[in-house]
Design an enzyme around this catalytic site. Structure first.
Site, PDB file in Angstrom:
ATOM      1  N   VAL A  11       0.832  -1.206   0.000  1.00  0.00           N
ATOM      2  CA  VAL A  11       0.000   0.000   0.000  1.00  0.00           C
ATOM      3  C   VAL A  11       0.869   1.259   0.000  1.00  0.00           C
ATOM      4  O   VAL A  11       0.634   2.196  -0.769  1.00  0.00           O
ATOM      5  CB  VAL A  11      -0.962   0.004   1.211  1.00  0.00           C
ATOM      6  CG1 VAL A  11      -1.780   1.288   1.241  1.00  0.00           C
ATOM      7  CG2 VAL A  11      -1.885  -1.207   1.152  1.00  0.00           C
ATOM      8  N   ARG A  43      13.566  -1.642   7.241  1.00  0.00           N
ATOM      9  CA  ARG A  43      14.926  -1.900   6.721  1.00  0.00           C
ATOM     10  C   ARG A  43      15.211  -0.985   5.540  1.00  0.00           C
ATOM     11  O   ARG A  43      14.408  -0.869   4.619  1.00  0.00           O
ATOM     12  CB  ARG A  43      15.024  -3.360   6.264  1.00  0.00           C
ATOM     13  CG  ARG A  43      14.998  -4.333   7.427  1.00  0.00           C
ATOM     14  CD  ARG A  43      15.063  -5.757   6.927  1.00  0.00           C
ATOM     15  NE  ARG A  43      16.064  -5.937   5.885  1.00  0.00           N
ATOM     16  CZ  ARG A  43      16.210  -7.057   5.179  1.00  0.00           C
ATOM     17  NH1 ARG A  43      15.401  -8.069   5.397  1.00  0.00           N
ATOM     18  NH2 ARG A  43      17.134  -7.161   4.262  1.00  0.00           N
ATOM     19  N   VAL A 129     -11.192  -0.108   6.415  1.00  0.00           N
ATOM     20  CA  VAL A 129     -12.303  -1.041   6.183  1.00  0.00           C
ATOM     21  C   VAL A 129     -12.731  -0.976   4.728  1.00  0.00           C
ATOM     22  O   VAL A 129     -13.060   0.093   4.213  1.00  0.00           O
ATOM     23  CB  VAL A 129     -13.515  -0.701   7.090  1.00  0.00           C
ATOM     24  CG1 VAL A 129     -14.643  -1.709   6.852  1.00  0.00           C
ATOM     25  CG2 VAL A 129     -13.115  -0.694   8.550  1.00  0.00           C
ATOM     26  N   ASP A 198      -8.914 -10.356  10.623  1.00  0.00           N
ATOM     27  CA  ASP A 198      -9.001  -9.141   9.807  1.00  0.00           C
ATOM     28  C   ASP A 198     -10.467  -8.691   9.669  1.00  0.00           C
ATOM     29  O   ASP A 198     -10.797  -7.524   9.897  1.00  0.00           O
ATOM     30  CB  ASP A 198      -8.396  -9.426   8.422  1.00  0.00           C
ATOM     31  CG  ASP A 198      -8.493  -8.226   7.497  1.00  0.00           C
ATOM     32  OD1 ASP A 198      -7.630  -7.342   7.571  1.00  0.00           O
ATOM     33  OD2 ASP A 198      -9.451  -8.186   6.692  1.00  0.00           O
ATOM     34  N   LYS A 202     -12.514  -5.289  11.216  1.00  0.00           N
ATOM     35  CA  LYS A 202     -13.334  -4.395  10.393  1.00  0.00           C
ATOM     36  C   LYS A 202     -14.778  -4.367  10.906  1.00  0.00           C
ATOM     37  O   LYS A 202     -15.420  -3.303  10.919  1.00  0.00           O
ATOM     38  CB  LYS A 202     -13.294  -4.859   8.935  1.00  0.00           C
ATOM     39  CG  LYS A 202     -11.908  -4.683   8.307  1.00  0.00           C
ATOM     40  CD  LYS A 202     -11.807  -5.447   7.008  1.00  0.00           C
ATOM     41  CE  LYS A 202     -10.461  -5.259   6.333  1.00  0.00           C
ATOM     42  NZ  LYS A 202     -10.243  -6.178   5.207  1.00  0.00           N
TER      43      LYS A 202
END
Ligand code: HSE
Length: 363
Positions: A11, A43, A129, A198, A202
């Site tokens: 993302v 990193r 969401v 997950d 939501k």
């Protein structure tokens, strides 16, 4: 307007790319350029396909979020700690926060809301969401005058992708999961998708907004899709149904008055949710006056989620046309109306963060 980005994975790198590709449009909408102040990553030595130089990268997220030149912090790291500490530090330092962190919002959203309200800054999490689907803002704002009875939907793209592939192509669970992971839908640890964590996060966020109450992850009854077999899918098919992983939040006559659950369910093929395929999400909202509403779109993947993140970021910024905040009071937050400012053609408006008034809650 300077942005600190926390995280540069699927993302985050899409956010950087869209920010660069749409720089002119975003500048026009915001009234001044949206520049990256820095990108915090775990990193520095990892290869990243992003159109920015290495000088922007740092491993010092805590230092980045409180830097004087940062106006907005965008978080796409995920997980509870150390992210909660970074975001609280950012809010405390007067930075608005845009987060896609469903786990954090579902488990301790109230602490973030309180910190944002105390500092008089914004907290947006539309991307947490259902990816690209504008869902939280309508739930919070458009339906503010109505009484929501039930929220029902498919809110995890990975499990919907797996169930769709198993149903339509006969793919095995493992094959379908590998495809979903390769397409960037799955969480870093896909058990969060498979076991329903997950979707439960939501569902908790949806319930918070739908019923104006503090629902956390621990309040959600959760069953994953790990036990769904090819035989179950075939049985469902024989009965004219398909198997979907549903999130359901509804008012209940029993204490505590709201019931929230996530589990696989047989859905008749004639039902609109049965036609929600692959990584798409869809959410039904049933409200007393509005009746049934359905929201549908891409719920996972880099670009759709980045779209929601960028939309929130523009909303946080002031709007030179409206003379106030960009997209209005939106997202899923306690927000503060900013002081008005002048910004005519070709001029830069003063930075709202330097003109902040006494904080007040709006929602
Ligand atoms: N893993 C999540 C999903 C990503 O598959 O829906 C979007 O929240």
């Amino acid at each position: 307007m300077k942005v600190a980005l926390l995280g540069c994975g699927v993302v985050g790198s899409e956010v950087v790319r869209l920010l660069r590709e749409q720089a002119d449009d975003l500048t026009a909408r915001v009234g001044e350029p949206l520049d990256l102040a820095g990108i915090a990553v775990r990193r520095l030595d990892r290869a990243r396909d992003v159109p920015v130089g290495p000088e922007l990268f740092t491993t010092d997220a805590a230092g980045l979020v409180t830097r004087d030149d940062v106006d907005i912090v965008v978080e796409v790291v995920g997980g509870i700690e150390p992210v909660r500490g970074w975001l609280l530090a950012a809010l405390g330092a007067g930075k608005s926060v845009v987060s896609a962190n469903k786990a954090l919002l579902a488990s301790d959203g109230s602490t973030l809301h309180d910190a944002a309200a105390a500092a008089g800054v914004d907290l947006y999490y539309e991307a947490a969401v259902a990816g690209a689907i504008p869902l939280l803002r309508p739930l919070r704002e458009s339906l503010a005058g109505d009484r929501v009875r039930r929220v029902l939907g498919i809110v995890n793209g990975t499990t919907n992708y797996i169930l769709t592939r198993m149903d339509e192509t006969g793919a095995s669970f493992t094959e379908a999961l590998e495809e979903a992971t390769a397409l960037g839908y799955a969480e870093a640890d896909p058990t969060a998708d498979i076991d329903g964590y997950d979707a439960a996060a939501k569902a908790a966020i949806l319930a918070q907004l739908a019923f104006h109450t503090r629902v956390t992850l621990g309040d959600v009854h959760r069953e994953g899709i790990g036990a769904v077999t090819a035989a179950d899918i075939a049985s469902a098919r024989a009965m004219g149904c398909t198997v979907k992983a549903l999130a359901i939040a509804e008012r209940s006559s029993e204490r505590p008055g709201v019931s929230v659950r996530v589990h696989p369910a047989m859905v008749p093929r004639s039902h609109p949710l049965a036609s929600v395929r692959e990584a798409f999400n869809a959410v039904f909202i049933e409200a007393e006056a509005a009746g049934q509403l359905m929201f549908y779109g891409r719920g996972a993947g880099g670009s759709p989620t980045a779209s929601a993140v960028l939309g929130a970021r523009v909303a946080v910024a002031p709007n030179p046309v409206a003379g106030r905040r960009g997209a209005g009071r939106s997202g899923a937050v306690a927000v503060q109306e900013r002081g008005r400012f002048r910004n005519g053609a070709g001029t830069r408006g003063p930075r709202w963060r330097r003109r902040r008034r006494t904080p007040r809650r709006s929602a």
